[in-house]
Scaffold this motif. Structure first.
Motif, PDB file in Angstrom:
ATOM      1  N   ASP A  83      -6.811  -1.820   4.657  1.00  0.00           N
ATOM      2  CA  ASP A  83      -7.619  -1.022   3.733  1.00  0.00           C
ATOM      3  C   ASP A  83      -6.685   0.044   3.179  1.00  0.00           C
ATOM      4  N   ASP A 131       0.833  -1.203   0.000  1.00  0.00           N
ATOM      5  CA  ASP A 131       0.000   0.000   0.000  1.00  0.00           C
ATOM      6  C   ASP A 131       0.868   1.253   0.000  1.00  0.00           C
ATOM      7  N   GLU A 174      -5.510  -2.559   1.074  1.00  0.00           N
ATOM      8  CA  GLU A 174      -4.930  -3.812   0.575  1.00  0.00           C
ATOM      9  C   GLU A 174      -6.019  -4.851   0.271  1.00  0.00           C
ATOM     10  N   ARG A 225      -6.819  -7.057  11.508  1.00  0.00           N
ATOM     11  CA  ARG A 225      -7.919  -7.000  10.541  1.00  0.00           C
ATOM     12  C   ARG A 225      -7.313  -6.974   9.152  1.00  0.00           C
TER      13      ARG A 225
HETATM   14  N1  GLY Z   1      -3.418   0.240   4.759  1.00  0.00           N
HETATM   15  C1  GLY Z   1      -2.954   0.163   6.065  1.00  0.00           C
HETATM   16  C2  GLY Z   1      -3.966  -0.241   7.043  1.00  0.00           C
HETATM   17  O1  GLY Z   1      -4.988  -0.781   6.717  1.00  0.00           O
HETATM   18  O2  GLY Z   1      -3.746  -0.025   8.227  1.00  0.00           O
END
Ligand code: GLY
Length: 430
Positions: A290, A212, A292, A287
């Protein structure tokens, strides 16, 4: 099966999109969801942190499995509440969620279990922080101990920026109680990569690698964000190296957490940096990442639902999760002012008329409806995602589609994947 997804961002939209394809799915609910999610699931107006209300809903609607997107409900004990009512849930209990909820816990855990990570010092006040920064030199990394919505990491480059950063923690109290303790850490250099695996408490099933792009602006400039884009595969981690990280990082986490009576059941995310001295852990999340998840789920060949149900029952019968060879990309369109003060309420006029491009999926992240019009309602607004035979093709399609969607001040990085493509082409030329 009757399934509830908790959350309201692009990650949860991608999860619902994938679950909707499962032949095992009867009903899909998402709380609180967003207008994009409403096209694939029944949205329920309960906020992600209202864990008792969510559990009541799951009892009333006879939900078989709940999947949790964001970290906050997990650190508040959602999985404990659900398990105490014998409700199926895939996500770690509160004590295991400390791995993300407290950076100090995570750091000390890594030190206890020999997991590679940067040298660091825990500090409670300005003087200690200045002393630690002198020890490590500039740039230096400062991390809020508690949750800070992906914004609690500051990287001052010099003394002046250090003073400003320490003002943010200790004078402005920008991170509230999350910044009462901070970690001062040696700055490491290398490519960042994300590795996520599913854990049933003992076994691990790795997902495809991803990468990311956390800074707001091109060339990794501007403030840290939750993530402005991603692709899978990462392009910087071979299968052999990913296997090595599973052995040196992921398995020791799962066995160490079990030893410490905090069995880890859920998505285990390691944010890593590939240094000259080998991979080092920057952070753990409890978790899916996001953005990714959006790239990873687009490549996922297998049905996700039975694997998550097995995990919730405490035993994976599945031996391996398969991914298509193609690449996937996720570009984040963010609102003006993100990450500090995102402008909300701007109509996204072009969304309904954006042409459909083969292999492109648009996930909603921070949107709302205003009289039938989709408007911006959060920092990261839309995820324009695409698959392609390779990273270059997936990027071309995603940028083509993203170029059609606009609103005033929308922010889009134009260099997602660029450095990786350059590295790949110089490797194949050498
Ligand atoms: N993209 C990094 C996170 O979800 O923390």
């Amino acid at each position: 099966m009757r399934v509830l997804v908790v959350g309201s961002g692009g990650r949860e939209h991608a999860l619902c999109w994938k679950l909707r394809q499962s032949p095992l799915l009867d009903e899909l609910y998402c709380a609180p969801g967003n207008p994009g999610i409403a096209e694939v699931a029944d949205v329920v107006s309960i906020q992600a942190e209202e864990i008792k209300k969510l559990a009541d809903f799951a009892v009333d609607l006879k939900v078989d499995l709940t999947i949790v997107g964001p970290e906050l409900p997990l650190t508040l004990g959602l999985a404990d509440e659900f398990r105490s009512r014998e409700l199926g849930v895939f996500g770690p209990r509160k004590q295991a969620a400390e791995l993300e909820g407290s950076k100090v816990f995570a750091k000390e855990f890594m030190q206890r279990h020999g997991i590679p990570t940067a040298d660091s010092v825990v500090v409670h006040e300005r003087r200690e922080a200045e002393k630690a920064a002198r020890k490590f030199g500039f740039p230096v990394v400062l991390k809020a101990d508690g949750l800070a919505a992906g914004k609690g990491v500051l990287i001052p480059q010099d003394k002046r920026e250090l003073a400003e950063a320490l003002d943010a923690f200790f004078v402005e109290r920008r991170f509230g109680a999350s910044g009462d303790r901070i970690i001062v850490e040696r700055h490491l250099v290398g490519e960042e990569v994300s590795l996520i695996a599913l854990s049933d408490g003992r076994r691990l099933l790795p997902l495809a690698t991803s990468k990311d792009y956390k800074r707001l602006l091109d060339n990794d400039c501007g403030p840290n964000t939750g993530g402005m884009g991603s692709h899978s595969p990462s392009g910087v981690l071979s299968g052999r190296h990913a296997g090595d990280i599973m052995e040196r990082v992921m398995r020791p986490v799962v066995s160490g957490m079990a030893e410490e009576n905090r069995p880890f059941e859920g998505f285990l995310y390691a944010g890593l940096i590939l240094t000259e001295d080998g991979p080092q852990v920057l952070e753990f999340n409890v978790r899916l990442g996001d953005p990714e998840a959006q790239s990873i789920l687009l490549r996922l060949e297998d049905d996700l639902l039975p694997v998550l149900a097995e995990g919730a029952a405490g035993f994976f019968e599945t031996e391996r999760i398969r991914f298509r060879k193609e690449a996937a990309v996720c570009l984040v369109l963010a609102a003006a002012g993100y990450p500090d003060n995102p402008v909300k309420g701007d109509p996204i006029q072009t969304l309904a008329t954006a042409p459909e491009v083969d292999g492109v999926e648009i996930f909603h992240a921070g949107t709302a409806l205003d009289g039938g019009q989709v408007i911006t309602a959060g920092g990261r607004v839309l995820n324009v995602c695409a698959t392609g035979l390779n990273l270059r093709e997936a990027l071309r399609k995603a940028y083509l589609a993203a170029g059609e969607i606009r609103w005033p001040g929308a922010v889009l990085r134009s260099d997602v994947g660029r450095r990786v493509l350059t590295m790949m082409s110089s490797e194949s030329a050498s």
